[in-house]
Design a protein around this motif. Structure first.
Motif, PDB file in Angstrom:
ATOM      1  N   ALA A 136       0.727  -1.209   0.011  1.00  0.00           N
ATOM      2  CA  ALA A 136       0.160   0.077   0.070  1.00  0.00           C
ATOM      3  C   ALA A 136       0.947   1.444   0.000  1.00  0.00           C
ATOM      4  CB  ALA A 136      -0.772  -0.146   1.202  1.00  0.00           C
ATOM      5  N   GLY A 137       0.170   2.241  -0.578  1.00  0.00           N
ATOM      6  CA  GLY A 137       1.059   3.487  -0.777  1.00  0.00           C
ATOM      7  C   GLY A 137       0.493   4.615   0.134  1.00  0.00           C
ATOM      8  N   GLY A 138      -0.144   4.412   1.333  1.00  0.00           N
ATOM      9  CA  GLY A 138      -0.334   5.287   2.049  1.00  0.00           C
ATOM     10  C   GLY A 138      -1.967   5.752   1.978  1.00  0.00           C
ATOM     11  N   ILE A 139      -2.577   5.518   1.105  1.00  0.00           N
ATOM     12  CA  ILE A 139      -4.086   5.622   0.981  1.00  0.00           C
ATOM     13  C   ILE A 139      -4.834   4.268   0.070  1.00  0.00           C
ATOM     14  CG2 ILE A 139      -4.055   8.208   0.685  1.00  0.00           C
ATOM     15  CD1 ILE A 139      -4.594   7.724  -2.035  1.00  0.00           C
ATOM     16  N   PRO A 140      -6.074   3.926   0.214  1.00  0.00           N
ATOM     17  CA  PRO A 140      -6.473   2.789  -0.356  1.00  0.00           C
ATOM     18  C   PRO A 140      -6.407   2.807  -1.767  1.00  0.00           C
ATOM     19  CG  PRO A 140      -8.012   3.560   1.441  1.00  0.00           C
ATOM     20  CD  PRO A 140      -6.916   4.628   1.125  1.00  0.00           C
ATOM     21  N   HIS A 141      -5.975   3.873  -2.428  1.00  0.00           N
ATOM     22  CA  HIS A 141      -6.171   3.868  -4.121  1.00  0.00           C
ATOM     23  C   HIS A 141      -4.766   3.668  -4.211  1.00  0.00           C
ATOM     24  CE1 HIS A 141     -10.022   5.497  -3.914  1.00  0.00           C
ATOM     25  NE2 HIS A 141     -10.236   5.311  -4.943  1.00  0.00           N
ATOM     26  N   ALA A 142      -3.690   3.761  -3.533  1.00  0.00           N
ATOM     27  CA  ALA A 142      -2.134   3.682  -3.987  1.00  0.00           C
ATOM     28  C   ALA A 142      -1.586   2.316  -3.425  1.00  0.00           C
ATOM     29  CB  ALA A 142      -1.575   4.818  -3.512  1.00  0.00           C
ATOM     30  N   VAL A 143      -0.755   1.945  -4.477  1.00  0.00           N
ATOM     31  CA  VAL A 143       0.270   0.928  -4.163  1.00  0.00           C
ATOM     32  C   VAL A 143       1.603   0.935  -5.062  1.00  0.00           C
ATOM     33  CG1 VAL A 143      -1.620  -0.881  -4.227  1.00  0.00           C
ATOM     34  CG2 VAL A 143      -0.697  -0.491  -6.377  1.00  0.00           C
ATOM     35  N   PHE A 144       2.547   0.043  -4.565  1.00  0.00           N
ATOM     36  CA  PHE A 144       3.709   0.253  -5.388  1.00  0.00           C
ATOM     37  C   PHE A 144       4.346  -1.057  -5.482  1.00  0.00           C
ATOM     38  CE2 PHE A 144       4.874   1.169  -0.753  1.00  0.00           C
ATOM     39  CZ  PHE A 144       6.100   0.459  -0.589  1.00  0.00           C
ATOM     40  N   PRO A 145       5.235  -1.383  -6.211  1.00  0.00           N
ATOM     41  CA  PRO A 145       5.709  -2.651  -6.592  1.00  0.00           C
ATOM     42  C   PRO A 145       7.361  -2.686  -5.767  1.00  0.00           C
ATOM     43  CG  PRO A 145       6.240  -1.374  -8.465  1.00  0.00           C
ATOM     44  CD  PRO A 145       5.343  -0.638  -7.659  1.00  0.00           C
ATOM     45  N   ILE A 146       7.552  -3.762  -5.252  1.00  0.00           N
ATOM     46  CA  ILE A 146       8.893  -3.968  -4.548  1.00  0.00           C
ATOM     47  C   ILE A 146       9.144  -5.432  -4.493  1.00  0.00           C
ATOM     48  CG2 ILE A 146       7.725  -3.759  -2.354  1.00  0.00           C
ATOM     49  CD1 ILE A 146      10.331  -2.377  -1.246  1.00  0.00           C
ATOM     50  N   THR A 147      10.414  -5.806  -4.320  1.00  0.00           N
ATOM     51  CA  THR A 147      10.927  -7.252  -3.940  1.00  0.00           C
ATOM     52  C   THR A 147      10.645  -7.395  -2.391  1.00  0.00           C
ATOM     53  OG1 THR A 147      13.119  -6.719  -3.677  1.00  0.00           O
ATOM     54  CG2 THR A 147      12.624  -7.174  -6.148  1.00  0.00           C
ATOM     55  N   PRO A 148      10.367  -8.677  -2.297  1.00  0.00           N
ATOM     56  CA  PRO A 148      10.294  -8.837  -0.849  1.00  0.00           C
ATOM     57  C   PRO A 148      11.787  -8.538  -0.002  1.00  0.00           C
ATOM     58  CG  PRO A 148       9.315 -10.769  -1.950  1.00  0.00           C
ATOM     59  CD  PRO A 148      10.170  -9.862  -3.086  1.00  0.00           C
ATOM     60  N   ALA A 149      12.809  -8.659  -0.632  1.00  0.00           N
ATOM     61  CA  ALA A 149      14.221  -8.385   0.101  1.00  0.00           C
ATOM     62  C   ALA A 149      14.186  -6.900   0.098  1.00  0.00           C
ATOM     63  CB  ALA A 149      15.338  -9.016  -1.055  1.00  0.00           C
ATOM     64  N   GLU A 150      13.880  -6.125  -0.538  1.00  0.00           N
ATOM     65  CA  GLU A 150      13.842  -4.813  -0.669  1.00  0.00           C
ATOM     66  C   GLU A 150      12.896  -4.319   0.586  1.00  0.00           C
ATOM     67  OE1 GLU A 150      15.353  -1.574  -2.892  1.00  0.00           O
ATOM     68  OE2 GLU A 150      16.390  -3.141  -1.632  1.00  0.00           O
ATOM     69  N   LEU A 151      11.748  -4.937   0.668  1.00  0.00           N
ATOM     70  CA  LEU A 151      10.601  -4.740   1.569  1.00  0.00           C
ATOM     71  C   LEU A 151      11.306  -4.971   2.834  1.00  0.00           C
ATOM     72  CD1 LEU A 151       7.703  -3.849   1.992  1.00  0.00           C
ATOM     73  CD2 LEU A 151       7.155  -6.066   1.979  1.00  0.00           C
ATOM     74  N   GLU A 152      12.093  -6.074   3.207  1.00  0.00           N
ATOM     75  CA  GLU A 152      12.752  -6.428   4.480  1.00  0.00           C
ATOM     76  C   GLU A 152      13.746  -5.083   4.628  1.00  0.00           C
ATOM     77  OE1 GLU A 152      15.998  -9.747   6.038  1.00  0.00           O
ATOM     78  OE2 GLU A 152      15.206  -9.679   3.968  1.00  0.00           O
ATOM     79  N   ARG A 153      14.494  -4.783   3.750  1.00  0.00           N
ATOM     80  CA  ARG A 153      15.563  -3.730   3.781  1.00  0.00           C
ATOM     81  C   ARG A 153      14.978  -2.535   4.157  1.00  0.00           C
ATOM     82  NH1 ARG A 153      17.748   0.281   1.246  1.00  0.00           N
ATOM     83  NH2 ARG A 153      16.429   0.167  -0.554  1.00  0.00           N
ATOM     84  N   LEU A 154      13.877  -2.044   3.549  1.00  0.00           N
ATOM     85  CA  LEU A 154      13.308  -0.836   3.557  1.00  0.00           C
ATOM     86  C   LEU A 154      12.701  -0.806   5.148  1.00  0.00           C
ATOM     87  CD1 LEU A 154      12.151   1.595   2.214  1.00  0.00           C
ATOM     88  CD2 LEU A 154      10.032   0.492   1.912  1.00  0.00           C
ATOM     89  N   THR A 155      12.228  -1.905   5.764  1.00  0.00           N
ATOM     90  CA  THR A 155      11.562  -1.744   6.810  1.00  0.00           C
ATOM     91  C   THR A 155      12.398  -2.237   8.264  1.00  0.00           C
ATOM     92  OG1 THR A 155      10.687  -3.849   6.819  1.00  0.00           O
ATOM     93  CG2 THR A 155       9.383  -2.105   6.148  1.00  0.00           C
ATOM     94  N   SER A 156      13.421  -2.589   7.736  1.00  0.00           N
ATOM     95  CA  SER A 156      14.341  -3.335   8.873  1.00  0.00           C
ATOM     96  C   SER A 156      13.897  -4.491   9.439  1.00  0.00           C
ATOM     97  CB  SER A 156      15.046  -2.254   9.812  1.00  0.00           C
ATOM     98  OG  SER A 156      15.886  -1.132   9.137  1.00  0.00           O
ATOM     99  N   GLY A 157      12.641  -5.146   8.781  1.00  0.00           N
ATOM    100  CA  GLY A 157      12.116  -6.083   9.174  1.00  0.00           C
ATOM    101  C   GLY A 157      12.516  -7.466   9.599  1.00  0.00           C
ATOM    102  N   THR A 158      12.028  -8.113  10.505  1.00  0.00           N
ATOM    103  CA  THR A 158      12.236  -9.617  10.824  1.00  0.00           C
ATOM    104  C   THR A 158      11.570 -10.582  10.140  1.00  0.00           C
ATOM    105  OG1 THR A 158      13.028  -8.932  12.931  1.00  0.00           O
ATOM    106  CG2 THR A 158      12.655 -11.335  12.747  1.00  0.00           C
ATOM    107  N   VAL A 159      12.117 -11.365   9.116  1.00  0.00           N
ATOM    108  CA  VAL A 159      11.578 -12.440   8.279  1.00  0.00           C
ATOM    109  C   VAL A 159      11.225 -13.553   9.221  1.00  0.00           C
ATOM    110  CG1 VAL A 159      11.739 -13.843   6.343  1.00  0.00           C
ATOM    111  CG2 VAL A 159      12.822 -11.676   6.247  1.00  0.00           C
ATOM    112  N   THR A 160       9.779 -13.725   8.905  1.00  0.00           N
ATOM    113  CA  THR A 160       9.235 -14.966  10.159  1.00  0.00           C
ATOM    114  C   THR A 160       7.989 -15.525   9.303  1.00  0.00           C
ATOM    115  OG1 THR A 160       8.816 -15.404  12.183  1.00  0.00           O
ATOM    116  CG2 THR A 160       8.035 -13.231  11.449  1.00  0.00           C
ATOM    117  N   ASP A 161       7.629 -16.744  10.102  1.00  0.00           N
ATOM    118  CA  ASP A 161       6.318 -17.187   9.440  1.00  0.00           C
ATOM    119  C   ASP A 161       5.245 -16.455  10.261  1.00  0.00           C
ATOM    120  OD1 ASP A 161       7.225 -19.215   7.549  1.00  0.00           O
ATOM    121  OD2 ASP A 161       7.670 -20.341   9.204  1.00  0.00           O
ATOM    122  N   VAL A 162       4.432 -16.057   9.924  1.00  0.00           N
ATOM    123  CA  VAL A 162       3.213 -15.289  10.681  1.00  0.00           C
ATOM    124  C   VAL A 162       1.736 -16.144  10.597  1.00  0.00           C
ATOM    125  CG1 VAL A 162       4.187 -13.200  10.464  1.00  0.00           C
ATOM    126  CG2 VAL A 162       2.561 -13.670   8.885  1.00  0.00           C
ATOM    127  N   ALA A 163       1.646 -16.818   9.751  1.00  0.00           N
ATOM    128  CA  ALA A 163       0.269 -17.741   9.475  1.00  0.00           C
ATOM    129  C   ALA A 163       0.366 -19.017  10.361  1.00  0.00           C
ATOM    130  CB  ALA A 163       0.026 -17.933   8.042  1.00  0.00           C
TER     131      ALA A 163
END
Length: 163
Positions: A136-163
């Motif tokens: 999502a790009g900040g509003i319900p009408h907005a999106v952006f493409p990204i690789t999962p690795a970039e998403l991890e880098r961008l957010t400093s996220g921890t990759v994990t199983d969540v389901a």
């Protein structure tokens, strides 16, 4: 026409971080014809699998915000997330809690929140099954493409199983 301030802030954050899509191009926020408050709605408009939608879900984790970037094909197992990440209780956050911590409304929450403190982030391992995902790009009408690795880098996220 000027973009919504949330969209502009998200694009500025993507640009500042050098975020890339699967083709190696800079990630660009796109405005959809219709609002896409759900993964299914976004996938239908983009012509991609529901699993390629990176839902940005904010949870209340013992009173602090927790951002879970999950595949649109999954539901977050809050008990599992709490147990595996040392959190007492993880529960769905109220709309006010989400807006207070992201500056964005549910249905359009981006994985970046310019002007807000960074929050603990988990990135669903299922997203890595795809070369490119859409966030999502900040509003319900907005999106952006990204690789999962970039998403991890961008957010400093921890990759994990969540389901």
């Amino acid at each position: 026409m000027q973009p919504h301030p949330n969209v502009r802030a998200v694009q500025d954050a993507l640009d500042a971080a050098g975020a890339r899509d699967a083709a190696g191009r800079p990630s660009q926020v796109r405005i959809l014809a219709d609002a896409a408050p759900t993964a299914a709605a976004a996938a239908a408009q983009l012509g991609v699998e529901v699993g390629q939608i990176a839902n940005s879900l904010v949870f209340d984790a013992d009173g602090t915000p927790l951002l879970v970037l999950t595949s649109g094909a999954h539901r977050v197992d809050t008990a599992r997330v709490a147990k595996e990440h040392g959190i007492g209780k993880v529960r769905r956050a109220s709309p006010d809690f989400v807006r207070d911590h992201t500056g964005q409304a549910i249905g359009g929450v981006a994985p970046v929140h310019p002007g807000k403190p960074a929050m603990r982030t988990l990135v669903d391992t299922a997203l890595f099954a795809f070369a490119e995902v859409w966030a999502a790009g900040g509003i319900p009408h907005a999106v952006f493409p990204i690789t999962p690795a970039e998403l991890e880098r961008l957010t400093s996220g921890t990759v994990t199983d969540v389901a």
